[in-house]
Scaffold this motif. Sequence first.
Motif, PDB file in Angstrom:
ATOM      1  N   ARG A   1       0.836  -1.211   0.000  1.00 30.85           N
ATOM      2  CA  ARG A   1       0.000   0.000   0.000  1.00 30.85           C
ATOM      3  C   ARG A   1       0.868   1.257   0.000  1.00 30.85           C
ATOM      4  N   TYR A   2       1.956   1.227   0.733  1.00 28.94           N
ATOM      5  CA  TYR A   2       2.859   2.380   0.739  1.00 28.94           C
ATOM      6  C   TYR A   2       3.490   2.588  -0.637  1.00 28.94           C
ATOM      7  N   ALA A   3       3.881   1.504  -1.289  1.00 26.64           N
ATOM      8  CA  ALA A   3       4.474   1.601  -2.624  1.00 26.64           C
ATOM      9  C   ALA A   3       3.468   2.187  -3.609  1.00 26.64           C
ATOM     10  N   GLU A   4       2.228   1.730  -3.514  1.00 27.66           N
ATOM     11  CA  GLU A   4       1.178   2.222  -4.409  1.00 27.66           C
ATOM     12  C   GLU A   4       0.888   3.695  -4.138  1.00 27.66           C
ATOM     13  N   PHE A   5       0.896   4.074  -2.863  1.00 25.06           N
ATOM     14  CA  PHE A   5       0.663   5.471  -2.484  1.00 25.06           C
ATOM     15  C   PHE A   5       1.705   6.389  -3.115  1.00 25.06           C
ATOM     16  N   LEU A   6       2.989   6.012  -2.981  1.00 23.80           N
ATOM     17  CA  LEU A   6       4.048   6.848  -3.544  1.00 23.80           C
ATOM     18  C   LEU A   6       3.916   6.957  -5.057  1.00 23.80           C
ATOM     19  N   HIS A   7       3.600   5.848  -5.710  1.00 28.47           N
ATOM     20  CA  HIS A   7       3.446   5.866  -7.161  1.00 28.47           C
ATOM     21  C   HIS A   7       2.283   6.762  -7.570  1.00 28.47           C
ATOM     22  N   ASP A   8       1.198   6.727  -6.826  1.00 30.12           N
ATOM     23  CA  ASP A   8       0.024   7.541  -7.163  1.00 30.12           C
ATOM     24  C   ASP A   8       0.273   9.033  -6.961  1.00 30.12           C
TER      25      ASP A   8
ATOM     26  N   GLN B   1       2.403  16.377   2.403  1.00 29.84           N
ATOM     27  CA  GLN B   1       1.072  16.586   2.965  1.00 29.84           C
ATOM     28  C   GLN B   1       0.143  17.152   1.901  1.00 29.84           C
ATOM     29  N   GLY B   2       0.666  18.077   1.087  1.00 35.64           N
ATOM     30  CA  GLY B   2      -0.138  18.645   0.011  1.00 35.64           C
ATOM     31  C   GLY B   2      -0.547  17.607  -1.014  1.00 35.64           C
ATOM     32  N   LEU B   3       0.371  16.702  -1.355  1.00 35.09           N
ATOM     33  CA  LEU B   3       0.047  15.632  -2.304  1.00 35.09           C
ATOM     34  C   LEU B   3      -0.976  14.671  -1.715  1.00 35.09           C
ATOM     35  N   SER B   4      -0.827  14.330  -0.436  1.00 31.73           N
ATOM     36  CA  SER B   4      -1.756  13.382   0.187  1.00 31.73           C
ATOM     37  C   SER B   4      -3.139  13.984   0.378  1.00 31.73           C
ATOM     38  N   ASP B   5      -3.222  15.325   0.408  1.00 35.24           N
ATOM     39  CA  ASP B   5      -4.516  16.002   0.555  1.00 35.24           C
ATOM     40  C   ASP B   5      -5.271  16.115  -0.765  1.00 35.24           C
ATOM     41  N   ASP B   6      -4.629  15.752  -1.890  1.00 40.14           N
ATOM     42  CA  ASP B   6      -5.334  15.744  -3.166  1.00 40.14           C
ATOM     43  C   ASP B   6      -6.592  14.877  -3.041  1.00 40.14           C
ATOM     44  N   LEU B   7      -7.695  15.324  -3.609  1.00 37.97           N
ATOM     45  CA  LEU B   7      -8.972  14.646  -3.419  1.00 37.97           C
ATOM     46  C   LEU B   7      -8.912  13.179  -3.834  1.00 37.97           C
ATOM     47  N   GLY B   8      -8.317  12.903  -5.000  1.00 37.02           N
ATOM     48  CA  GLY B   8      -8.237  11.529  -5.472  1.00 37.02           C
ATOM     49  C   GLY B   8      -7.403  10.654  -4.550  1.00 37.02           C
ATOM     50  N   ILE B   9      -6.320  11.215  -4.016  1.00 38.95           N
ATOM     51  CA  ILE B   9      -5.451  10.463  -3.101  1.00 38.95           C
ATOM     52  C   ILE B   9      -6.158  10.211  -1.775  1.00 38.95           C
ATOM     53  N   SER B  10      -6.780  11.239  -1.213  1.00 39.76           N
ATOM     54  CA  SER B  10      -7.431  11.081   0.090  1.00 39.76           C
ATOM     55  C   SER B  10      -8.634  10.146   0.010  1.00 39.76           C
ATOM     56  N   GLN B  11      -9.321  10.134  -1.115  1.00 40.32           N
ATOM     57  CA  GLN B  11     -10.451   9.211  -1.263  1.00 40.32           C
ATOM     58  C   GLN B  11      -9.973   7.760  -1.312  1.00 40.32           C
ATOM     59  N   LYS B  12      -8.807   7.536  -1.886  1.00 38.96           N
ATOM     60  CA  LYS B  12      -8.284   6.177  -2.017  1.00 38.96           C
ATOM     61  C   LYS B  12      -7.568   5.697  -0.765  1.00 38.96           C
ATOM     62  N   TYR B  13      -6.822   6.603  -0.108  1.00 38.83           N
ATOM     63  CA  TYR B  13      -5.962   6.183   1.003  1.00 38.83           C
ATOM     64  C   TYR B  13      -6.412   6.702   2.364  1.00 38.83           C
ATOM     65  N   GLY B  14      -7.426   7.543   2.395  1.00 37.60           N
ATOM     66  CA  GLY B  14      -7.845   8.094   3.673  1.00 37.60           C
ATOM     67  C   GLY B  14      -6.909   9.201   4.136  1.00 37.60           C
ATOM     68  N   ASP B  15      -6.925   9.460   5.426  1.00 34.90           N
ATOM     69  CA  ASP B  15      -6.136  10.557   6.009  1.00 34.90           C
ATOM     70  C   ASP B  15      -4.718  10.070   6.304  1.00 34.90           C
ATOM     71  N   ALA B  16      -3.788  10.402   5.430  1.00 41.05           N
ATOM     72  CA  ALA B  16      -2.389  10.013   5.649  1.00 41.05           C
ATOM     73  C   ALA B  16      -1.805  10.853   6.787  1.00 41.05           C
ATOM     74  N   LYS B  17      -1.167  10.178   7.731  1.00 45.41           N
ATOM     75  CA  LYS B  17      -0.504  10.882   8.831  1.00 45.41           C
ATOM     76  C   LYS B  17       0.981  11.011   8.483  1.00 45.41           C
ATOM     77  N   ILE B  18       1.456  12.234   8.343  1.00 51.59           N
ATOM     78  CA  ILE B  18       2.849  12.469   7.948  1.00 51.59           C
ATOM     79  C   ILE B  18       3.484  13.404   8.964  1.00 51.59           C
ATOM     80  N   THR B  19       4.616  13.000   9.513  1.00 50.38           N
ATOM     81  CA  THR B  19       5.306  13.821  10.498  1.00 50.38           C
ATOM     82  C   THR B  19       6.810  13.833  10.212  1.00 50.38           C
ATOM     83  N   VAL B  20       7.447  14.907  10.631  1.00 46.14           N
ATOM     84  CA  VAL B  20       8.905  15.001  10.582  1.00 46.14           C
ATOM     85  C   VAL B  20       9.465  14.242  11.781  1.00 46.14           C
TER      86      VAL B  20
END
Length: 289
Positions: free
Chosen positions: A23-30, A139-158
């Motif tokens: 799922r992580y690999a697919e997320f990065l590719h998307d 965070q901006g990429l994960s907030d894209d509507l298509g990404i968030s609909q497919k993967y939900g709320d990605a939690k990203i931290t430094v």
Amino acid sequence: MARKIKISAGVLNIRLHPHTPERYAEFLHDVYKLKKPVKLRGDRHAMISLLNRSEADDGIFTGVITTFLDIDFDGTWFNTAELKEATDEQVSKVTIPENLHPNSAQFYFQFDANKHKLYFQTYSSGKVLSEKSALSLFQGLSDDLGISQKYGDAKITVIQSKEGLAKIFAIPVIKEIKITIVKPNADIFADDFEAQIEAHLAGAHSKKLTISYEAESGSSVTPTDEIKAISAVALENGNVKVNGRDDSGAVKRSTDDHPMQYQDKYDPDAMSENQAFRSIIPQGNAEGD
């Protein structure tokens, strides 16, 4: 031998549910396929400009983040020779294609899908990609509507450093310790702790937990082994903030100010910049952080 050049890197922790390397690999590719520039600050933007999947069998993905200026061609232009706004006739002579952007810089990255860690170069040829900017990009990429609909709320931290945590706990008088943990994956806690935190957050429909320790009147909070253990989790999944006093008076400190950093210098005659970047970040089973 050529003069050695600085190389440095930071790291993000990306958390998705369900939690699998595939799922992580697919997320990065998307997010790469979006080809989407994200605003960092002012006119500065960034995007993933290259993704290399040649090591995908090992769960490793490498690539390039490019930053650049996005010029507002419809904005007001200034003529420095005449010290006044440019005329419409002068501006009409500007013929820069809209898909060309100036002052670009490239930074290498490596994503480990097994550990959901993204290491990124922070310094290249005098240009800087800060931890905050890298966080804004993903965070901006994960907030894209298509990404968030497919993967939900990605939690990203430094990810922050243990040395930084030790520094803020070294404040002579600690009045308060506030630990924030963003909803984690199941692989970072001991069984009992993980189950309790996950169940508690899920039951409360909450995405993060904040634990606060306040000193008794006239006393100082002691960072016990238990507090340190919880704080260590927050370094990858939140942050730790301390209010207290030192010789200068009242102080506020946060692990946000101490991101995990990898740095060294390399000989450009002996290795490429990409090789130097990959040499300073953890590989295989080495955590390094």
